[in-house]
Design an enzyme around this catalytic site. Structure first.
Site, PDB file in Angstrom:
ATOM      1  N   GLY A  40       0.794  -1.241   0.000  1.00  0.00           N
ATOM      2  CA  GLY A  40       0.000   0.000   0.000  1.00  0.00           C
ATOM      3  C   GLY A  40       0.819   1.280   0.000  1.00  0.00           C
ATOM      4  N   CYS A  43       0.942   6.025   0.954  1.00  0.00           N
ATOM      5  CA  CYS A  43      -0.457   6.450   1.040  1.00  0.00           C
ATOM      6  C   CYS A  43      -1.249   5.642   2.074  1.00  0.00           C
ATOM      7  N   LYS A  52      -6.295  10.706   7.138  1.00  0.00           N
ATOM      8  CA  LYS A  52      -7.737  10.957   7.053  1.00  0.00           C
ATOM      9  C   LYS A  52      -8.482  10.329   8.223  1.00  0.00           C
ATOM     10  N   SER A 142       8.092   8.656  -2.717  1.00  0.00           N
ATOM     11  CA  SER A 142       8.805   9.841  -2.250  1.00  0.00           C
ATOM     12  C   SER A 142       9.062   9.756  -0.750  1.00  0.00           C
ATOM     13  N   GLY A 179       2.009  24.055   3.918  1.00  0.00           N
ATOM     14  CA  GLY A 179       1.457  23.330   2.766  1.00  0.00           C
ATOM     15  C   GLY A 179       0.412  22.332   3.228  1.00  0.00           C
ATOM     16  N   GLY A 182       1.313  20.180   6.510  1.00  0.00           N
ATOM     17  CA  GLY A 182       1.348  21.044   7.694  1.00  0.00           C
ATOM     18  C   GLY A 182      -0.045  21.433   8.154  1.00  0.00           C
ATOM     19  N   GLU A 184      -3.059  19.971   7.242  1.00  0.00           N
ATOM     20  CA  GLU A 184      -3.915  18.830   7.626  1.00  0.00           C
ATOM     21  C   GLU A 184      -3.530  18.331   9.020  1.00  0.00           C
ATOM     22  N   MET A 316       2.378  15.300  -6.468  1.00  0.00           N
ATOM     23  CA  MET A 316       2.575  14.088  -5.660  1.00  0.00           C
ATOM     24  C   MET A 316       1.251  13.703  -5.019  1.00  0.00           C
ATOM     25  N   HIS A 442     -31.982  19.931  -4.781  1.00  0.00           N
ATOM     26  CA  HIS A 442     -32.123  20.944  -3.733  1.00  0.00           C
ATOM     27  C   HIS A 442     -32.612  20.300  -2.451  1.00  0.00           C
TER      28      HIS A 442
HETATM   29  P1  FAD Z   1       4.434   5.440  -2.491  1.00  0.00           P
HETATM   30  O1  FAD Z   1       3.043   5.402  -1.986  1.00  0.00           O
HETATM   31  O2  FAD Z   1       5.413   6.283  -1.769  1.00  0.00           O
HETATM   32  O3  FAD Z   1       4.925   3.937  -2.479  1.00  0.00           O
HETATM   33  C1  FAD Z   1       6.214   3.573  -2.802  1.00  0.00           C
HETATM   34  C2  FAD Z   1       6.528   2.249  -2.141  1.00  0.00           C
HETATM   35  O4  FAD Z   1       7.745   1.773  -2.693  1.00  0.00           O
HETATM   36  C3  FAD Z   1       6.756   2.325  -0.639  1.00  0.00           C
HETATM   37  O5  FAD Z   1       5.915   1.417   0.023  1.00  0.00           O
HETATM   38  C4  FAD Z   1       8.219   1.952  -0.453  1.00  0.00           C
HETATM   39  O6  FAD Z   1       8.441   1.189   0.727  1.00  0.00           O
HETATM   40  C5  FAD Z   1       8.476   1.116  -1.681  1.00  0.00           C
HETATM   41  N1  FAD Z   1       9.866   1.091  -2.095  1.00  0.00           N
HETATM   42  C6  FAD Z   1      10.691   2.153  -2.321  1.00  0.00           C
HETATM   43  N2  FAD Z   1      11.895   1.729  -2.765  1.00  0.00           N
HETATM   44  C7  FAD Z   1      11.823   0.382  -2.812  1.00  0.00           C
HETATM   45  C8  FAD Z   1      12.739  -0.608  -3.194  1.00  0.00           C
HETATM   46  N3  FAD Z   1      13.945  -0.311  -3.655  1.00  0.00           N
HETATM   47  N4  FAD Z   1      12.341  -1.900  -3.108  1.00  0.00           N
HETATM   48  C9  FAD Z   1      11.104  -2.223  -2.664  1.00  0.00           C
HETATM   49  N5  FAD Z   1      10.197  -1.331  -2.308  1.00  0.00           N
HETATM   50  C10 FAD Z   1      10.546  -0.035  -2.389  1.00  0.00           C
HETATM   51  N6  FAD Z   1      -2.160  11.993  -1.682  1.00  0.00           N
HETATM   52  C11 FAD Z   1      -3.453  12.110  -2.019  1.00  0.00           C
HETATM   53  O7  FAD Z   1      -3.786  12.029  -3.205  1.00  0.00           O
HETATM   54  N7  FAD Z   1      -4.420  12.297  -1.062  1.00  0.00           N
HETATM   55  C12 FAD Z   1      -4.110  12.400   0.248  1.00  0.00           C
HETATM   56  O8  FAD Z   1      -5.002  12.566   1.077  1.00  0.00           O
HETATM   57  C13 FAD Z   1      -2.754  12.293   0.632  1.00  0.00           C
HETATM   58  N8  FAD Z   1      -2.406  12.379   1.926  1.00  0.00           N
HETATM   59  C14 FAD Z   1      -1.082  12.254   2.270  1.00  0.00           C
HETATM   60  C15 FAD Z   1      -0.742  12.384   3.611  1.00  0.00           C
HETATM   61  C16 FAD Z   1       0.583  12.276   3.995  1.00  0.00           C
HETATM   62  C17 FAD Z   1       0.934  12.402   5.451  1.00  0.00           C
HETATM   63  C18 FAD Z   1       1.577  12.007   3.024  1.00  0.00           C
HETATM   64  C19 FAD Z   1       3.013  11.842   3.432  1.00  0.00           C
HETATM   65  C20 FAD Z   1       1.245  11.883   1.685  1.00  0.00           C
HETATM   66  C21 FAD Z   1      -0.096  12.019   1.296  1.00  0.00           C
HETATM   67  N9  FAD Z   1      -0.475  11.943  -0.037  1.00  0.00           N
HETATM   68  C22 FAD Z   1      -1.788  12.080  -0.381  1.00  0.00           C
HETATM   69  C23 FAD Z   1       0.503  11.682  -1.110  1.00  0.00           C
HETATM   70  C24 FAD Z   1       0.472  10.204  -1.501  1.00  0.00           C
HETATM   71  O9  FAD Z   1       0.743   9.422  -0.356  1.00  0.00           O
HETATM   72  C25 FAD Z   1       1.480   9.920  -2.590  1.00  0.00           C
HETATM   73  O10 FAD Z   1       1.247  10.774  -3.688  1.00  0.00           O
HETATM   74  C26 FAD Z   1       1.371   8.480  -3.064  1.00  0.00           C
HETATM   75  O11 FAD Z   1       1.574   7.584  -1.995  1.00  0.00           O
HETATM   76  C27 FAD Z   1       2.373   8.191  -4.181  1.00  0.00           C
HETATM   77  O12 FAD Z   1       2.258   6.864  -4.567  1.00  0.00           O
HETATM   78  P2  FAD Z   1       3.469   6.062  -5.194  1.00  0.00           P
HETATM   79  O13 FAD Z   1       2.899   4.744  -5.572  1.00  0.00           O
HETATM   80  O14 FAD Z   1       4.147   6.874  -6.215  1.00  0.00           O
HETATM   81  O15 FAD Z   1       4.531   5.870  -4.004  1.00  0.00           O
HETATM   82  P1  NAI Z   2       3.867  21.197   0.186  1.00  0.00           P
HETATM   83  O1  NAI Z   2       4.667  21.404  -1.024  1.00  0.00           O
HETATM   84  O2  NAI Z   2       2.395  21.079   0.099  1.00  0.00           O
HETATM   85  O3  NAI Z   2       4.133  22.394   1.205  1.00  0.00           O
HETATM   86  C1  NAI Z   2       5.406  22.710   1.673  1.00  0.00           C
HETATM   87  C2  NAI Z   2       5.371  24.124   2.217  1.00  0.00           C
HETATM   88  O4  NAI Z   2       6.588  24.352   2.886  1.00  0.00           O
HETATM   89  C3  NAI Z   2       5.245  25.187   1.124  1.00  0.00           C
HETATM   90  O5  NAI Z   2       4.249  26.094   1.513  1.00  0.00           O
HETATM   91  C4  NAI Z   2       6.625  25.817   1.082  1.00  0.00           C
HETATM   92  O6  NAI Z   2       6.607  27.171   0.707  1.00  0.00           O
HETATM   93  C5  NAI Z   2       7.070  25.644   2.525  1.00  0.00           C
HETATM   94  N1  NAI Z   2       8.501  25.649   2.727  1.00  0.00           N
HETATM   95  C6  NAI Z   2       9.465  25.135   1.936  1.00  0.00           C
HETATM   96  N2  NAI Z   2      10.673  25.300   2.494  1.00  0.00           N
HETATM   97  C7  NAI Z   2      10.469  25.921   3.696  1.00  0.00           C
HETATM   98  C8  NAI Z   2      11.307  26.345   4.744  1.00  0.00           C
HETATM   99  N3  NAI Z   2      12.610  26.141   4.694  1.00  0.00           N
HETATM  100  N4  NAI Z   2      10.747  26.946   5.814  1.00  0.00           N
HETATM  101  C9  NAI Z   2       9.405  27.147   5.889  1.00  0.00           C
HETATM  102  N5  NAI Z   2       8.560  26.763   4.915  1.00  0.00           N
HETATM  103  C10 NAI Z   2       9.081  26.149   3.838  1.00  0.00           C
HETATM  104  O7  NAI Z   2       4.527  19.928   0.904  1.00  0.00           O
HETATM  105  P2  NAI Z   2       4.016  19.012   2.094  1.00  0.00           P
HETATM  106  O8  NAI Z   2       2.964  19.690   2.877  1.00  0.00           O
HETATM  107  O9  NAI Z   2       5.242  18.554   2.786  1.00  0.00           O
HETATM  108  O10 NAI Z   2       3.369  17.805   1.322  1.00  0.00           O
HETATM  109  C11 NAI Z   2       4.156  17.005   0.431  1.00  0.00           C
HETATM  110  C12 NAI Z   2       3.329  16.423  -0.646  1.00  0.00           C
HETATM  111  O11 NAI Z   2       2.438  15.447  -0.155  1.00  0.00           O
HETATM  112  C13 NAI Z   2       2.527  17.465  -1.379  1.00  0.00           C
HETATM  113  O12 NAI Z   2       3.079  17.623  -2.658  1.00  0.00           O
HETATM  114  C14 NAI Z   2       1.156  16.926  -1.463  1.00  0.00           C
HETATM  115  O13 NAI Z   2       0.751  16.819  -2.797  1.00  0.00           O
HETATM  116  C15 NAI Z   2       1.213  15.545  -0.832  1.00  0.00           C
HETATM  117  N6  NAI Z   2       0.116  15.454   0.121  1.00  0.00           N
HETATM  118  C16 NAI Z   2      -1.164  15.485  -0.350  1.00  0.00           C
HETATM  119  C17 NAI Z   2      -2.218  15.490   0.503  1.00  0.00           C
HETATM  120  C18 NAI Z   2      -3.583  15.571  -0.046  1.00  0.00           C
HETATM  121  O14 NAI Z   2      -3.751  15.381  -1.242  1.00  0.00           O
HETATM  122  N7  NAI Z   2      -4.596  15.830   0.774  1.00  0.00           N
HETATM  123  C19 NAI Z   2      -2.037  15.430   1.958  1.00  0.00           C
HETATM  124  C20 NAI Z   2      -0.656  15.427   2.349  1.00  0.00           C
HETATM  125  C21 NAI Z   2       0.363  15.417   1.442  1.00  0.00           C
END
Ligand code: FAD
Ligand code: NAI
Length: 463
Positions: A40, A43, A52, A142, A179, A182, A184, A316, A442
Site C-alpha cells: 500500500g 499512502c 484521514k 517519495s 502546505g 502542515g 492537515e 505528488m 435541492h
Molecule cells: P508510495 O506510496 O510512496 O509507495 C512507494 C513504495 O515503494 C513504498 O511502500 C516503499 O516502501 C516502496 N519502495 C521504495 N523503494 C523500494 C525498493 N527499492 N524496493 C522495494 N520497495 C521499495 N495523496 C493524495 O492524493 N491524497 C491524500 O489525502 C494524501 N495524503 C497524504 C498524507 C501524507 C501524510 C503524506 C506523506 C502523503 C499524502 N499523499 C496524499 C501523497 C500520496 O501518499 C502519494 O502521492 C502516493 O503515496 C504516491 O504513490 P506512489 O505509488 O508513487 O509511491
Molecule cells: P507542500 O509542497 O504542500 O508544502 C510545503 C510548504 O513548505 C510550502 O508552503 C513551502 O513554501 C514551505 N517551505 C518550503 N521550504 C520551507 C522552509 N525552509 N521553511 C518554511 N517553509 C518552507 O509539501 P508538504 O505539505 O510537505 O506535502 C508534500 C506532498 O504530499 C505534497 O506535494 C502533497 O501533494 C502531498 N500530500 C497530499 C495530501 C492531499 O492530497 N490531501 C495530503 C498530504 C500530502
C-alpha cells in the site's frame, strides 16, 4: 535467474499496486517488490489513509466539544482517549493494507518481499535474488524533504510519519511549512487541543493553489486558533528531553528570534525516493530534482524500464500515481492508456476542505488567457446553512470567448467531493453554461457549483 515475469513493479504504493493489478487483469504475469512489512506504500501506511482517519476522529471530537451545542445537543463530560483514537487509525490502515493483499491474491500477483534493485534492463534483484522481466516499472514513491539544521528524530522533531503517531497531545506544536501536510496534521492536533504555530517561508499558505482561496483559508484556520508566521524561515532547531528551541528569521526585517515547542513537524515538501535502486549503475537518467526522467508515456531513457507516481515529475498525489499505473499497464498491453494532466483534482482535507482542479487565476493571467470568473459563497447555500458550515465559496474559471471551463477552486464543506462534478465536466470539455443548465438537487452543496456556473454568465439566482 530465479523466475521470469512479464512485469516487475518496484514499490506497492497507489502507483505500483494499481499498475500491478491492471497489468494482471490484462493477462500479464506480474510481480511487485515491496520492502515495507505491508503493501500500500506511503499512502495507505503513513499518508492518505492514517491522516484521514485522524482528521475524521479529531473533527468528531471538535464538533462534539464545540459545535453540537448550536444544534441543541448538550453533551457533557467529553474526554479524549488518544490511545483508542490511534488504535482505530491503525485498524483503518490494517483493513486497507489487507485489502491490497487480497487483491494481489485475487489477481495472482507475486509479492516479492524485500528491497528491489534494477540490475539492468530486464533484470531486478530483490535482496540478492535475481528475477527477469520484460518490463520493469519503478514506483518507489517519495520521502519527506530534510531541512539543514533541523534533525528529525521522529519524537520531538517529526515528519508526517511521526506526527501521525504522537501518543500525547503536544502543548505547542510548531509546523515548518504551510502546505498540505502542515495544515492537515496541524488541524488534527489543533482540534485535539494543541496550540499550533505554522512557520512558512512564503508570504502565503498552500502555494500553487488559488490566491483568493488561500487568503480566506488562512482567515478560517486563524479563527480555529492556528497561528501563522508567514515570510519566516527556520534557521535551526535544538531538541532536548523536554522540547525544542527553534531559531526563526523574519525574511523582510532579517530579525531573528527563538520559538519553543513541545513538538516540531517538518513538512516542507517531499522528494523522489530512489535510494538503493541502482539507477546510476543501470544508466537510468534522473532530473535536477532527483526524479526519474520519463517521456510522455512513462518510459525512461532505458528501453523496458518505466517509472510512475511520486518518483517522476508532476503533483505528488495518490490518484495521479494510480492513473499513471493504469495508463502504463494498458500501454504495455498494446492499448492507448493516457493521463489528462490538465484535470487532476487536489484536495486538502481540513474543515472546511480546499479543492481545486485545472488552472488557477494566477496561471491564466500569466498565460495571457482571457477568462471569466463566477463565484458563489456558501453563506447563500441553504444546505450549507442547515449544516452550519458556511465558510468559503465556489469559484469557477471559464474561457471568456468559448465559456469552456478552465478551472475550479472551492473552499467549503465537502469541497473534495464537490470538485468531482467539475472535474467530470472538464473531462467532457463542458462549458460553464452546461453546468448551469444541469438540474442540481435541492438543497445540496452542489447547488453552489451550479450558482457559480450561472455567475460566470453574470446571472446567479440566489445572490
Ligand atoms: P508510495 O506510496 O510512496 O509507495 C512507494 C513504495 O515503494 C513504498 O511502500 C516503499 O516502501 C516502496 N519502495 C521504495 N523503494 C523500494 C525498493 N527499492 N524496493 C522495494 N520497495 C521499495 N495523496 C493524495 O492524493 N491524497 C491524500 O489525502 C494524501 N495524503 C497524504 C498524507 C501524507 C501524510 C503524506 C506523506 C502523503 C499524502 N499523499 C496524499 C501523497 C500520496 O501518499 C502519494 O502521492 C502516493 O503515496 C504516491 O504513490 P506512489 O505509488 O508513487 O509511491
Ligand atoms: P507542500 O509542497 O504542500 O508544502 C510545503 C510548504 O513548505 C510550502 O508552503 C513551502 O513554501 C514551505 N517551505 C518550503 N521550504 C520551507 C522552509 N525552509 N521553511 C518554511 N517553509 C518552507 O509539501 P508538504 O505539505 O510537505 O506535502 C508534500 C506532498 O504530499 C505534497 O506535494 C502533497 O501533494 C502531498 N500530500 C497530499 C495530501 C492531499 O492530497 N490531501 C495530503 C498530504 C500530502
Amino acid at each position: 535467474m530465479s523466475e521470469t515475469f512479464d512485469v516487475i513493479v518496484i514499490g506497492s504504493g497507489p502507483g505500483g499496486y494499481v499498475c500491478a493489478i491492471r497489468a494482471a487483469q490484462l493477462g500479464m504475469k506480474v510481480a511487485c517488490v515491496e520492502k515495507r512489512e505491508t503493501l500500500g506504500g506511503t499512502c495507505l501506511n503513513v499518508g492518505c489513509i492514517p491522516s484521514k482517519a485522524l482528521l475524521q476522529s479529531s473533527e468528531n471530537f471538535h464538533e462534539t466539544t464545540h459545535a453540537w451545542k448550536d444544534h441543541g445537543i448538550m453533551v457533557e463530560g467529553v474526554s479524549l482517549d488518544l490511545a483508542r483514537m490511534q488504535a482505530r487509525k491503525s485498524e483503518v490502515v490494517g483493513a486497507n493494507v489487507k485489502g491490497v493483499e487480497f487483491l494481489f491474491k485475487k489477481n495472482k500477483i507475486t509479492w516479492l518481499k524485500g528491497t528491489g534493485r534494477v540490475v539492468a534492463a530486464g533484470r531486478v534483484a530483490v535482496d540478492g535474488t535475481e528475477y527477469a522481466a520484460k518490463h520493469i516499472v519503478i514506483a518507489t514513491g517519495s520521502e519527506s524533504m530534510p531541512l539543514a539544521g533541523v534533525a528529525v528524530d521522529e519524537k520531538r522533531i517529526v515528519t508526517s510519519t511521526g506526527a501521525l503517531e504522537l501518543d500525547k497531545v503536544p502543548g505547542h506544536l510548531v509546523v515548518i511549512g504551510g502546505g498540505v501536510i502542515g495544515l492537515e496534521l496541524g488541524s488534527v492536533w489543533r482540534r485535539l487541543g494543541a496550540q499550533v504555530t505554522v512557520v512558512e517561508f512564503l508570504d502565503r499558505l498552500i502555494p500553487g493553489n488559488d490566491g483568493e482561496v488561500a487568503k480566506q483559508f488562512e482567515r478560517v484556520l486563524g479563527r480555529q486558533g492556528m497561528k501563522f508566521r508567514l515570510g519566516t524561515k527556520v534557521t535551526g532547531a535544538v531538541a532536548s528531553d523536554t522540547g525544542v528551541t527553534l531559531t526563526v528569521e523574519t525574511l523582510k526585517s532579517g530579525k531573528t528570534e527563538e520559538l519553543t515547542a513541545d513538538v516540531v513537524l517538518l513538512a516542507i515538501g517531499r522528494r523522489a525516493y530512489t535510494e538503493g535502486l541502482g539507477l546510476v549503475e543501470a544508466g537510468v537518467a534522473v532530473d535536477e530534482r532527483g526524479r526519474v526522467k520519463t517521456d510522455g508515456h512513462f518510459a525512461t531513457n532505458i528501453a523496458g524500464i518505466y517509472a510512475i507516481g511520486d518518483v517522476i515529475a508532476g503533483p505528488m498525489l495518490a490518484h495521479k500515481a494510480e492513473d499513471e499505473g493504469v495508463a502504463l499497464a494498458e500501454r504495455l498491453a498494446g492499448q492507448a492508456g493516457h493521463v489528462n494532466y490538465g484535470v487532476i483534482p487536489g484536495v486538502i482535507y481540513t474543515a472546511p476542505e480546499v479543492a481545486s482542479v485545472g488552472k488557477t487565476e494566477e496561471e491564466l493571467k500569466a498565460a495571457g488567457v482571457e477568462y471569466a470568473v463566477g463565484k458563489f459563497p456558501f453563506t447563500a447555500n441553504g444546505r450549507a446553512r442547515a449544516m452550519g458550515s458556511m465558510d468559503g465559496f465556489v469559484k469557477l474559471l471559464a474561457d471568456k470567448k468559448s465559456d469552456k471551463l478552465l478551472g475550479a477552486h472551492i473552499l467549503g464543506p465537502d469541497a473534495g467531493t464537490l470538485i468531482a462534478e467539475v472535474a467530470l465536466a472538464m473531462e467532457f470539455g463542458a462549458s460553464a453554461e452546461d453546468v448551469a443548465r444541469t438540474c442540481h438537487a435541492h438543497p445540496s452543496l452542489n447547488e453552489a457549483v451550479k450558482e457559480a456556473a450561472l455567475a460566470v454568465g453574470g446571472r446567479p439566482l440566489h445572490i
